[in-house]
Enzyme design. Structure first.
Site, PDB file in Angstrom:
ATOM      1  N   HIS A  52      70.794  56.488  47.719  1.00  0.00           N
ATOM      2  CA  HIS A  52      69.881  57.484  47.149  1.00  0.00           C
ATOM      3  C   HIS A  52      68.552  56.869  46.724  1.00  0.00           C
ATOM      4  O   HIS A  52      67.605  57.604  46.402  1.00  0.00           O
ATOM      5  CB  HIS A  52      70.548  58.255  45.996  1.00  0.00           C
ATOM      6  CG  HIS A  52      70.656  57.496  44.717  1.00  0.00           C
ATOM      7  ND1 HIS A  52      71.859  57.095  44.187  1.00  0.00           N
ATOM      8  CD2 HIS A  52      69.718  57.097  43.832  1.00  0.00           C
ATOM      9  CE1 HIS A  52      71.648  56.474  43.044  1.00  0.00           C
ATOM     10  NE2 HIS A  52      70.353  56.461  42.804  1.00  0.00           N
TER      11      HIS A  52
ATOM     12  N   ASP B 103      77.305  56.127  48.681  1.00  0.00           N
ATOM     13  CA  ASP B 103      75.959  55.876  48.152  1.00  0.00           C
ATOM     14  C   ASP B 103      75.670  54.383  48.198  1.00  0.00           C
ATOM     15  O   ASP B 103      75.656  53.686  47.185  1.00  0.00           O
ATOM     16  CB  ASP B 103      75.874  56.422  46.713  1.00  0.00           C
ATOM     17  CG  ASP B 103      74.454  56.465  46.191  1.00  0.00           C
ATOM     18  OD1 ASP B 103      73.516  56.191  46.976  1.00  0.00           O
ATOM     19  OD2 ASP B 103      74.291  56.770  45.002  1.00  0.00           O
TER      20      ASP B 103
ATOM     21  N   GLY C 154      71.806  50.310  33.429  1.00  0.00           N
ATOM     22  CA  GLY C 154      71.689  49.832  34.800  1.00  0.00           C
ATOM     23  C   GLY C 154      70.785  50.708  35.627  1.00  0.00           C
ATOM     24  O   GLY C 154      70.880  51.927  35.587  1.00  0.00           O
TER      25      GLY C 154
ATOM     26  N   SER D 242      69.506  52.468  39.000  1.00  0.00           N
ATOM     27  CA  SER D 242      70.125  52.947  40.235  1.00  0.00           C
ATOM     28  C   SER D 242      70.078  51.846  41.290  1.00  0.00           C
ATOM     29  O   SER D 242      69.070  51.161  41.448  1.00  0.00           O
ATOM     30  CB  SER D 242      69.383  54.172  40.757  1.00  0.00           C
ATOM     31  OG  SER D 242      69.760  55.303  40.030  1.00  0.00           O
ATOM     32  N   GLY D 243      71.162  51.700  41.985  1.00  0.00           N
ATOM     33  CA  GLY D 243      71.235  50.694  43.038  1.00  0.00           C
ATOM     34  C   GLY D 243      71.566  49.306  42.548  1.00  0.00           C
ATOM     35  O   GLY D 243      71.950  48.447  43.332  1.00  0.00           O
TER      36      GLY D 243
END
Ligand SMILES: [Ca+2]
Length: 307
Positions: free
Chosen positions: A91, A138, A253, A255-256
């Site tokens: 995403h 994802d 955290g 994203s990713g």
């Protein structure tokens, strides 16, 4: 042992055969391509972890990278897994885009010296990623335009074996530069995810920490059954790993970015990549949801070999 490419490392001797793909050419000669995922050269950090910290000691997570637009805009995290590939969340990226990857970073406002910037020459999103809840598959791979040299500040996380398990007894940490999640606004994303991103921003704005520096937090893994019961039917897939309780801490955290868990041999495993969580991030009872990297080990290896 003979290496095809110039970036073989002095410590290649320690590799086992799993790290090599042996290919044959017309002459029948054998060549060894450097590892795909370096299971013996990964997961080390010189920083001892102290429970209760918030700003991480500089370079405690040397696989943590910052994904940025060409205008230096940080929008997601990622994790180095060998000398040319980064794992992030699907995403976060589009395959048609080119991104800047900053490695060896700690304070984004200060040039310390170990930072290295690369651009992506390939973005591979999982073929079966869907941009709506529960955001299955994802995960994405980013190929750097040039390999990086490993240093104390730039070092890959271990990619877990397919059957590796992480439990609430496992020591796990999340990390990221949490103040910039809104940068995805100028990139094509769906409204549901946008709302999620905005909720992260709101939470992070309430955080008094210095968000230009990498933040970290110790967090417990929640088993999938418990996580599924909390979220409701169909939300938690076996390709997810859940952590925390959905309150503000789990928003640290990016994203990713990585969920790093201590493995059996005391090296750090990339147990997860930050995927999604409860809107607002402050509602206790809804663990944060990560992509479970062990379930994608084969996918990762196959796509690195093919690209
Ligand atoms: Ca810096």
């Amino acid at each position: 042992m003979q290496f095809m490419f110039g970036f073989a490392f002095a410590f290649d001797l320690h590799l086992n055969c799993l790290q090599y793909i042996v290919v044959t050419f017309g002459t029948g000669d054998l060549f060894y391509i450097p590892y795909v995922v370096p299971d013996d050269i990964c997961g080390l950090t010189s920083i001892q972890k102290i429970v209760g910290g918030s700003e991480s000691e500089a370079h405690a997570w040397p696989w943590q990278v910052s994904l940025q637009t060409s205008s230096d805009f940080h929008f997601c995290g990622g994790s180095l897994i060998n000398n040319q590939w980064v794992v992030t969340a699907a995403h976060c990226v589009e395959e048609s885009e080119t991104y800047q990857i900053v490695l060896g970073e700690h304070d984004r406002n200060v040039d310390h010296g170990p930072e290295v910037t690369r651009t992506t020459i390939k973005v591979i999103k999982h073929e079966d990623y869907h941009g709506e809840a529960p955001y299955p598959n994802d995960i994405a791979l980013l190929k750097l335009h040039q390999p990086v040299e490993f240093t104390a500040e730039i070092y890959p996380a271990c990619v877990p074996m397919s059957d590796d398990v992480f439990t609430k007894e496992t020591e796990c940490w999340i990390s990221g530069w949490g103040d910039t999640k809104g940068n995805r606004i100028d990139i094509d994303i769906d409204i549901e995810y946008l709302l999620l991103v905005l909720s992260y921003i709101l939470v992070n704005k309430q955080d008094t920490g210095d968000r230009t520096k990498l933040q970290e937090m110790r967090i417990d893994v929640v088993d999938n059954q418990s996580c599924g019961e909390k979220w409701g039917k169909g939300y938690i897939l076996d390709t997810n790993i859940c952590v925390g309780n959905g309150d503000i801490g789990a928003c640290n955290g990016d994203s990713g970015g990585p969920l790093s868990c201590r493995g059996d041999s005391n090296t750090w495993m990339l147990a997860g990549a930050t995927s999604w969580g409860i809107s607002g991030c402050q509602t206790a009872g809804y663990p944060n949801v990560y992509t479970r990297i062990s379930k994608y080990r084969q996918w990762i290896i196959e796509h690195i070999v093919a690209n």
